[in-house]
Design a protein around this motif. Structure first.
Motif, PDB file in Angstrom:
ATOM      1  N   PRO A  55       2.159  37.532  -4.385  1.00  0.00           N
ATOM      2  CA  PRO A  55       0.972  37.585  -3.517  1.00  0.00           C
ATOM      3  C   PRO A  55       1.083  38.589  -2.370  1.00  0.00           C
ATOM      4  O   PRO A  55       0.143  39.346  -2.097  1.00  0.00           O
ATOM      5  CB  PRO A  55       0.858  36.149  -2.997  1.00  0.00           C
ATOM      6  CG  PRO A  55       1.476  35.319  -4.078  1.00  0.00           C
ATOM      7  CD  PRO A  55       2.598  36.138  -4.633  1.00  0.00           C
ATOM      8  N   MET A  56       2.241  38.634  -1.704  1.00  0.00           N
ATOM      9  CA  MET A  56       2.407  39.536  -0.563  1.00  0.00           C
ATOM     10  C   MET A  56       2.413  41.010  -0.971  1.00  0.00           C
ATOM     11  O   MET A  56       2.201  41.892  -0.142  1.00  0.00           O
ATOM     12  CB  MET A  56       3.701  39.205   0.183  1.00  0.00           C
ATOM     13  CG  MET A  56       3.619  37.961   1.042  1.00  0.00           C
ATOM     14  SD  MET A  56       2.616  38.232   2.511  1.00  0.00           S
ATOM     15  CE  MET A  56       2.866  36.667   3.375  1.00  0.00           C
ATOM     16  N   ASP A  57       2.679  41.287  -2.264  1.00  0.00           N
ATOM     17  CA  ASP A  57       2.764  42.672  -2.721  1.00  0.00           C
ATOM     18  C   ASP A  57       1.417  43.251  -3.151  1.00  0.00           C
ATOM     19  O   ASP A  57       1.282  44.478  -3.265  1.00  0.00           O
ATOM     20  CB  ASP A  57       3.753  42.775  -3.891  1.00  0.00           C
ATOM     21  CG  ASP A  57       5.184  42.518  -3.464  1.00  0.00           C
ATOM     22  OD1 ASP A  57       5.490  42.682  -2.267  1.00  0.00           O
ATOM     23  OD2 ASP A  57       5.997  42.152  -4.335  1.00  0.00           O
ATOM     24  N   VAL A  58       0.440  42.401  -3.398  1.00  0.00           N
ATOM     25  CA  VAL A  58      -0.845  42.876  -3.918  1.00  0.00           C
ATOM     26  C   VAL A  58      -1.480  43.931  -3.000  1.00  0.00           C
ATOM     27  O   VAL A  58      -1.849  45.024  -3.458  1.00  0.00           O
ATOM     28  CB  VAL A  58      -1.811  41.700  -4.179  1.00  0.00           C
ATOM     29  CG1 VAL A  58      -3.234  42.220  -4.428  1.00  0.00           C
ATOM     30  CG2 VAL A  58      -1.345  40.887  -5.380  1.00  0.00           C
ATOM     31  N   PRO A  59      -1.624  43.678  -1.681  1.00  0.00           N
ATOM     32  CA  PRO A  59      -2.236  44.711  -0.829  1.00  0.00           C
ATOM     33  C   PRO A  59      -1.431  46.001  -0.779  1.00  0.00           C
ATOM     34  O   PRO A  59      -1.998  47.083  -0.607  1.00  0.00           O
ATOM     35  CB  PRO A  59      -2.291  44.043   0.560  1.00  0.00           C
ATOM     36  CG  PRO A  59      -2.230  42.583   0.294  1.00  0.00           C
ATOM     37  CD  PRO A  59      -1.348  42.444  -0.912  1.00  0.00           C
ATOM     38  N   THR A  60      -0.103  45.901  -0.928  1.00  0.00           N
ATOM     39  CA  THR A  60       0.739  47.104  -0.942  1.00  0.00           C
ATOM     40  C   THR A  60       0.411  47.973  -2.142  1.00  0.00           C
ATOM     41  O   THR A  60       0.264  49.202  -2.033  1.00  0.00           O
ATOM     42  CB  THR A  60       2.230  46.714  -0.973  1.00  0.00           C
ATOM     43  OG1 THR A  60       2.528  45.884   0.147  1.00  0.00           O
ATOM     44  CG2 THR A  60       3.113  47.949  -0.926  1.00  0.00           C
ATOM     45  N   TYR A  61       0.298  47.368  -3.325  1.00  0.00           N
ATOM     46  CA  TYR A  61      -0.050  48.114  -4.533  1.00  0.00           C
ATOM     47  C   TYR A  61      -1.419  48.775  -4.389  1.00  0.00           C
ATOM     48  O   TYR A  61      -1.623  49.912  -4.822  1.00  0.00           O
ATOM     49  CB  TYR A  61      -0.050  47.197  -5.751  1.00  0.00           C
ATOM     50  CG  TYR A  61       1.306  46.687  -6.162  1.00  0.00           C
ATOM     51  CD1 TYR A  61       2.466  47.396  -5.886  1.00  0.00           C
ATOM     52  CD2 TYR A  61       1.440  45.477  -6.845  1.00  0.00           C
ATOM     53  CE1 TYR A  61       3.711  46.923  -6.273  1.00  0.00           C
ATOM     54  CE2 TYR A  61       2.685  45.004  -7.240  1.00  0.00           C
ATOM     55  CZ  TYR A  61       3.811  45.730  -6.941  1.00  0.00           C
ATOM     56  OH  TYR A  61       5.039  45.262  -7.328  1.00  0.00           O
TER      57      TYR A  61
END
Length: 214
Positions: A55-61
């Motif tokens: 979940p925490m990586d989604v905005p990074t991608y």
């Protein structure tokens, strides 16, 4: 121009509810889609590629353009503060961020300590309250922190409150309501505006109809 849409989304409850929304909007997702253990799934019929991420990586991608779109909880958006646009509140996976701790306990006046997976959100909240606190970042089992004496309070996601109750904790303050949002990379929004606008237009009435039923 390649009009494939790459969508990053977390596995689990958000993934399942988002897949249901897409199906209700008329997008053809295969039956085995929900049970796949793959990290990248292509749906050729719709020209979609899904990246299954933490979940925490989604905005990074999404920010870095490896995904055009993403589905992320508002809690993650507040914590990460990534350079992305929010297109639509999907009103799925509703929960909220709260301050919790052991019952009948006061904050340590000298150096109150707060455990959380959301250090930026927690720090901002207590700063707004005029409280200086020490934030201790933990990645899991946040409820343990006050039980073992590590911290005075925790800031964590609350859905039903069952986990707090099972660990002898109570909710002290509600910080912000959380739902999952459809987010987009700014460059993708310009380059693939037709496909992205179509996706949003098909999702909007589905989201609205589900809201009216609640």
């Amino acid at each position: 121009m390649n009009d494939m849409l790459t969508i990053a989304m977390p596995k689990g409850r958000i993934f399942e509810e988002a897949a249901d929304l897409l199906r209700d909007a008329g997008f053809r997702l295969p039956a085995e889609f929900d049970d796949s253990r793959k990290l990248i799934i292509e749906v050729e019929e719709e020209n979609f590629r899904f990246i299954l991420a933490k979940p925490m990586d989604v905005p990074t991608y999404v920010e870095h353009g490896v995904a055009d779109l993403g589905i992320a909880g508002k809690d993650v958006m507040l914590e990460e503060e990534r350079d992305v646009y929010e297109l639509l509140d999907l009103h799925i996976s509703a929960c909220y961020l709260a301050v919790a701790g052991l019952p009948h306990t006061e904050l340590n006046e000298i150096a109150p300590r707060i455990a959380t997976k959301y250090p930026n959100v927690a720090a901002a909240y207590f700063r707004e309250q005029g409280s200086q606190v020490e934030i201790i970042k933990l990645n899991g089992s946040i409820e343990l922190a006050p039980i073992i004496g590590l911290t005075d309070r925790i800031v964590d996601i609350v859905s039903t409150g069952k986990t707090l109750a099972e660990n002898g904790l109570i909710e002290y303050e509600r910080i912000v309501d959380i739902t999952s949002r459809l987010i987009v990379n700014p460059a993708s929004y310009r380059l693939k505006d037709r496909r992205i606008s179509e996706l949003v237009e098909r999702l909007q009435p589905v989201v609205k109809s589900k809201q009216s039923v609640k």
